[in-house]
Design a protein around this motif. Structure first.
Motif, PDB file in Angstrom:
ATOM      1  N   GLN A   4       0.833  -1.208   0.029  1.00  0.00           N
ATOM      2  CA  GLN A   4      -0.012   0.020   0.053  1.00  0.00           C
ATOM      3  C   GLN A   4       0.787   1.226  -0.025  1.00  0.00           C
ATOM      4  OE1 GLN A   4      -4.183   1.665   1.824  1.00  0.00           O
ATOM      5  NE2 GLN A   4      -2.915   0.470   3.279  1.00  0.00           N
TER       6      GLN A   4
ATOM      7  N   LEU B  61       0.928   4.351  -2.590  1.00  0.00           N
ATOM      8  CA  LEU B  61       0.491   5.569  -2.213  1.00  0.00           C
ATOM      9  C   LEU B  61       1.456   6.666  -2.590  1.00  0.00           C
ATOM     10  CD1 LEU B  61      -0.756   5.039   1.267  1.00  0.00           C
ATOM     11  CD2 LEU B  61      -2.182   5.643  -0.523  1.00  0.00           C
TER      12      LEU B  61
ATOM     13  N   SER C  65      -6.066   6.670   2.948  1.00  0.00           N
ATOM     14  CA  SER C  65      -5.426   5.193   3.227  1.00  0.00           C
ATOM     15  C   SER C  65      -5.982   4.465   4.503  1.00  0.00           C
ATOM     16  CB  SER C  65      -4.008   5.459   3.217  1.00  0.00           C
ATOM     17  OG  SER C  65      -3.231   4.085   3.639  1.00  0.00           O
TER      18      SER C  65
ATOM     19  N   CYS D 145       2.767   4.345   5.691  1.00  0.00           N
ATOM     20  CA  CYS D 145       1.714   5.137   4.922  1.00  0.00           C
ATOM     21  C   CYS D 145       1.727   6.396   4.834  1.00  0.00           C
ATOM     22  CB  CYS D 145       0.423   4.659   5.009  1.00  0.00           C
ATOM     23  SG  CYS D 145       0.132   2.940   4.399  1.00  0.00           S
TER      24      CYS D 145
END
Length: 305
Positions: free
Chosen positions: A13, A17, A29, A58
């Motif tokens: 992820q 991103l 997110s 993230c």
């Protein structure tokens, strides 16, 4: 500006991103909260805090300023009593204690890093992931499923949470307002599905009018998805989703063999979603997806009328 919600875990992820933030949309997110390995696991056990590693990745991926802080958050101690600990995880622990909560810590770092969009923990309650194998054996903890110590010939029958937990209200609100929902690249059972097990998430996705997109890995993973085709990934994912929760699946159209030790995810029709074949594989690492190419493919798909 359109709202895009990504759902996943750590590395996959965060890689995506970094590229998605270059496009003109508002990003939320949604981050899995079951990591119990490495530095994060040690801090969870000693201080009783929520997992920090995935949300840290993230936050850093969405950062638009404060490069020194980004670098500090990525530093890992190579030796001594702190060997293996991530400095960012320790900083998050201190800020959580000083500011009076996990959410306040995230808000503070979000401002310091001037992140584009938001990074939200899927839940604010502690829990752990458990996998039940076809042979009846149960594997406790995300890290033991992710890096299996058991016989990987026996496949996963199902995964579930040790303790039921409620969804972060901000996550449910983001899903309701989403124009697009993306189940990101990453491990199916340990990065994506744990989010769907949190009470309220599946139902919110089912009610959402957003276009739902699954970004499938290029290669399978021993102990989790060995032998899977694209249809297998979709079948398992839909077991944990409600109705109307998957519209598109983006797959790599490059069928070149991956490096030795890796198995290609084959796209064998029919698949219970519209398949979008795109050139998204990495030229440097043929086992994996190129996040820059994937972000562009998602953007192009979302421009369809």
């Amino acid at each position: 500006m359109k709202n895009i919600v990504t759902i996943g875990g750590g590395n996959g992820q965060s890689m995506l991103l970094r590229e998605l933030k270059k496009y003109n949309w508002h990003i939320t997110s949604v981050v899995s909260m079951v990591d119990n390995g490495g530095s994060t696991g040690r801090l969870r056990e000693e201080f009783g805090v929520l997992p920090s590693g995935d949300i840290r990745r993230c936050l850093s991926a969405l950062a638009t300023k404060n490069k020194p802080l980004q670098e500090l958050m990525a530093y890992r101690f190579p030796q001594g009593d702190l060997k293996g600990h991530n400095l960012g995880n320790l900083l998050m622990l201190i800020l959580e204690k000083e500011l009076g909560g996990y959410e306040k810590m995230i808000e503070h770092l979000s401002k310091e890093l001037k992140i584009k969009g938001r990074a939200l923990p899927v839940t604010l309650q502690p829990t752990n992931l458990i996998a039940e194998l076809n042979n009846g054996k149960k594997i406790f903890g995300e890290t033991n499923i992710d890096v299996p110590k058991h016989n990987t010939d026996s496949k996963i029958k199902k995964v579930y949470l040790e303790k039921k937990v409620k969804a972060n209200p901000k996550v449910l609100s983001a899903i309701k307002q989403a124009d697009y929902i993306v189940y990101t690249i990453g491990d199916l059972y340990t990065s994506i599905i744990p989010n769907l097990l949190v009470a309220g998430v599946k139902e919110a996705i089912e009610k959402s009018k957003a276009q739902k997109i699954y970004t499938c890995n290029r290669t399978t993973k021993k102990g989790e998805t060995h032998g899977f085709t694209v249809a297998d990934y979709v079948f398992v994912l839909k077991q944990y989703l409600g109705k109307n929760s998957l519209d598109y699946i983006i797959v790599d159209k490059n069928i070149a063999k991956p490096p030795k030790g890796y198995e290609l995810v084959k796209c064998i029709e029919p698949v219970e979603a519209e398949v979008i074949k795109a050139d998204i594989s990495s030229e440097e690492d043929r086992a994996h997806i190129n996040a820059k190419k994937l972000a562009k493919a998602i953007w192009n798909l979302c421009q369809k009328p």
